[in-house]
Scaffold this motif. Structure first.
Motif, PDB file in Angstrom:
ATOM      1  N   ARG A   1     -39.312 -19.298  49.409  1.00 26.34           N
ATOM      2  CA  ARG A   1     -38.579 -20.439  49.957  1.00 26.34           C
ATOM      3  C   ARG A   1     -38.669 -21.557  48.924  1.00 26.34           C
ATOM      4  N   VAL A   2     -37.555 -21.834  48.272  1.00 27.13           N
ATOM      5  CA  VAL A   2     -37.544 -22.820  47.197  1.00 27.13           C
ATOM      6  C   VAL A   2     -36.696 -24.024  47.620  1.00 27.13           C
ATOM      7  N   ARG A   3     -37.140 -25.195  47.199  1.00 31.04           N
ATOM      8  CA  ARG A   3     -36.378 -26.436  47.366  1.00 31.04           C
ATOM      9  C   ARG A   3     -36.222 -27.070  45.994  1.00 31.04           C
ATOM     10  N   ALA A   4     -35.207 -27.896  45.863  1.00 34.52           N
ATOM     11  CA  ALA A   4     -34.952 -28.545  44.579  1.00 34.52           C
ATOM     12  C   ALA A   4     -34.626 -30.007  44.787  1.00 34.52           C
ATOM     13  N   ALA A   5     -34.938 -30.797  43.773  1.00 34.02           N
ATOM     14  CA  ALA A   5     -34.599 -32.215  43.755  1.00 34.02           C
ATOM     15  C   ALA A   5     -34.131 -32.572  42.356  1.00 34.02           C
ATOM     16  N   LYS A   6     -33.321 -33.606  42.256  1.00 36.30           N
ATOM     17  CA  LYS A   6     -32.840 -34.118  40.975  1.00 36.30           C
ATOM     18  C   LYS A   6     -33.450 -35.482  40.736  1.00 36.30           C
ATOM     19  N   SER A   7     -34.013 -35.687  39.551  1.00 35.60           N
ATOM     20  CA  SER A   7     -34.527 -36.998  39.183  1.00 35.60           C
ATOM     21  C   SER A   7     -33.372 -37.899  38.780  1.00 35.60           C
ATOM     22  N   GLY A   8     -33.290 -39.046  39.443  1.00 41.34           N
ATOM     23  CA  GLY A   8     -32.277 -40.020  39.055  1.00 41.34           C
ATOM     24  C   GLY A   8     -31.009 -39.942  39.886  1.00 41.34           C
TER      25      GLY A   8
ATOM     26  N   ALA B   1     -35.263 -32.936  35.852  1.00 41.61           N
ATOM     27  CA  ALA B   1     -35.173 -34.259  35.242  1.00 41.61           C
ATOM     28  C   ALA B   1     -33.745 -34.529  34.773  1.00 41.61           C
ATOM     29  N   SER B   2     -33.466 -35.785  34.454  1.00 43.32           N
ATOM     30  CA  SER B   2     -32.178 -36.161  33.872  1.00 43.32           C
ATOM     31  C   SER B   2     -32.402 -36.587  32.424  1.00 43.32           C
ATOM     32  N   MET B   3     -31.367 -36.414  31.594  1.00 40.73           N
ATOM     33  CA  MET B   3     -31.428 -36.776  30.171  1.00 40.73           C
ATOM     34  C   MET B   3     -32.706 -36.214  29.552  1.00 40.73           C
ATOM     35  N   GLY B   4     -33.384 -37.002  28.687  1.00 41.54           N
ATOM     36  CA  GLY B   4     -34.659 -36.571  28.141  1.00 41.54           C
ATOM     37  C   GLY B   4     -35.793 -36.949  29.069  1.00 41.54           C
ATOM     38  N   LEU B   5     -36.917 -36.250  28.960  1.00 44.44           N
ATOM     39  CA  LEU B   5     -38.048 -36.436  29.873  1.00 44.44           C
ATOM     40  C   LEU B   5     -38.493 -37.882  29.981  1.00 44.44           C
ATOM     41  N   PHE B   6     -38.513 -38.616  28.860  1.00 41.77           N
ATOM     42  CA  PHE B   6     -39.033 -39.986  28.862  1.00 41.77           C
ATOM     43  C   PHE B   6     -37.918 -41.037  28.860  1.00 41.77           C
ATOM     44  N   ASP B   7     -36.670 -40.628  29.075  1.00 44.92           N
ATOM     45  CA  ASP B   7     -35.552 -41.564  29.012  1.00 44.92           C
ATOM     46  C   ASP B   7     -35.411 -42.327  30.324  1.00 44.92           C
ATOM     47  N   GLY B   8     -35.453 -43.660  30.237  1.00 47.33           N
ATOM     48  CA  GLY B   8     -35.281 -44.524  31.399  1.00 47.33           C
ATOM     49  C   GLY B   8     -34.914 -45.909  30.920  1.00 47.33           C
ATOM     50  N   ILE B   9     -35.145 -46.889  31.761  1.00 51.67           N
ATOM     51  CA  ILE B   9     -34.845 -48.262  31.382  1.00 51.67           C
ATOM     52  C   ILE B   9     -36.147 -49.006  31.092  1.00 51.67           C
TER      53      ILE B   9
END
Length: 436
Positions: free
Chosen positions: A34-41, A89-97
């Protein structure tokens, strides 16, 4: 007791995170997990693919927009009835504001906050042993973040694989698998990212192919064994109130961008949601007390929407006595007209005075803070919401309506007044994620 979790990340966009995430979800689900998924961002499209691959609703976890307690609650709820939670994750692992530590929107924030080990997807086309230097840099960049394993992507040959894998093994990070170059594994794209899951002509077959490829080239047992129990932050946060008790929600290929946590929050507060399709020329159901037009791709369906009289007249009739709100694409449809990619103007609802154009494109992308200037479906005057903008359409005629909110970017830089309101109608390009 909740399921353990992993973060699937990469050094940059285009490395194959979504391909690997979908393949893992589909392959593990076919094994009976039983797998669940989420998107960062802030992403509407990937969670729909996650849902198709896992058989469970997709989710967003956003460290900029959501308070730690909300992130902990959502992650915990997603993992409560699962064997494994995969966060992409979105973009690169450490990419944010730039801003408050832990509230940058980067995938690394979630890895650190929730204690998620990271599987790094490396596109090694054009390099071999140098991939080890990338892994070493990512493994030592932030002591809060643990790189637990690597999946190599776009491997050209067995010799290519061995050169990269042997060099990475010397760093002390296990290589969990390697995927050959295969253009057929990619999903089709358009101007806001991937084509929507509901529009993919053969999604089930594509997921079967991804599952088979991942199962053949990645050690699924090793991936699952790397997952760790999550640390779930506690505390409270303020939940936005539903815009109404009975919500008419536009839902089809033109209007589909609604976050699962928003719908879940509305339902948890006792609201009922009644979908209708503008593309099918359906009006909002008359028994509802608010109409919500979400974002999407109305610019791709301008001629059809302009011809759908029942939809247009139904929304106008609704707006005479009840609130109507539009986000991004929904906001475009509330205006006088939309100019499509060929420069042809299609009349829209005319409930607000602006005109937007997809022919005269200008990318607007980034986190936003919005302070409401009046009471409305988004909340009371003075409330501050966190969210984002992501659109290529430009406003070629602003109209003369009253602004809806005062806008700032994610770092607090003033962006001026934005959005529109007239009578019971309101909207803007801003997508709300959570209350500040």
């Amino acid at each position: 007791m909740t399921a353990p979790g992993l973060l699937i990340a990469a050094p940059r966009s285009g490395s194959g995170k979504t391909t690997v995430t979908l393949g893992l979800l589909a392959a593990l689900a076919r094994r009976g997990l039983r797998v669940r998924a989420a998107k960062s961002g802030p992403d509407y499209i990937d969670p729909a693919f996650h849902a198709a691959a896992s058989g469970a609703p997709g989710l967003n976890l956003d460290s900029f927009a959501m308070a730690p307690a909300q992130l902990g609650r959502l992650a915990g709820e997603a993992a409560a009835a699962a064997d494994l939670l995969l966060v992409e994750a979105s973009m690169g692992l450490f990419d944010g504001i730039a801003g408050e530590p832990g509230r940058t929107g980067a995938g690394a924030d979630l890895a650190a906050m929730l204690g998620l080990p990271v599987v790094l997807v490396l596109d090694i086309s054009g390099q071999s042993q140098s991939a080890a230097a990338v892994v070493r840099g990512f493994a030592t960049h932030d002591p809060r973040v643990r790189i637990a394993g690597v999946v190599l992507n776009k491997v050209a040959s067995e010799r290519h694989r061995l050169q990269a894998a042997d060099a990475i093994a010397a760093v002390g990070v296990p290589v969990l698998g390697s995927l050959p170059r295969d253009a057929a594994m990619a999903l089709p794209e358009r101007h806001l990212g991937l084509v929507q899951a509901r529009e993919h002509p053969a999604l089930a077959a594509h997921l079967d192919r991804l599952a088979a490829t991942i199962a053949a080239h990645v050690d699924l047992d090793a991936v699952a064994a790397l997952a760790a129990p999550m640390r779930l932050p506690g505390g409270g946060w303020t939940t936005p109130r539903p815009p109404g008790q009975r919500i008419a929600l536009a839902q089809d290929e033109a209007f589909s961008f609604v976050y699962e946590h928003v719908l879940g929050g509305w339902r948890a507060a006792g609201a009922e949601i009644f979908p209708f399709s503008p593309l099918a020329d359906e009006p909002p159901p008359e028994g509802c007390d608010v109409c919500w037009l979400p974002g999407g791709y109305p610019e791709l369906h301008g001629e059809r929407l302009a011809a759908n009289g029942r939809f247009r007249e139904g929304v106008r009739r609704f707006a005479a006595s009840r609130p109507v709100h539009g986000e991004c694409g929904g906001y475009m449809a509330l205006g006088e007209a939309i100019e499509d990619a060929q420069g042809i103007a299609h009349p829209m609802l005319g409930l607000l005075g602006h005109v937007t154009s997809f022919a005269r494109r200008r990318l607007n992308l980034g986190y936003r803070r919005a302070r409401l200037l009046a009471d409305g479906p988004l909340g009371p005057a003075g409330a501050v919401l966190r969210g984002h903008e992501f659109h290529y359409a430009s406003t070629i005629r602003p109209g003369g309506d009253t602004p809806l909110f005062a806008l700032a970017d994610g770092t607090g830089r003033d962006l001026g007044l934005a959005g529109s309101r007239r009578g019971l109608v309101s909207g803007g390009f801003f997508h709300a994620i959570a209350l500040e």
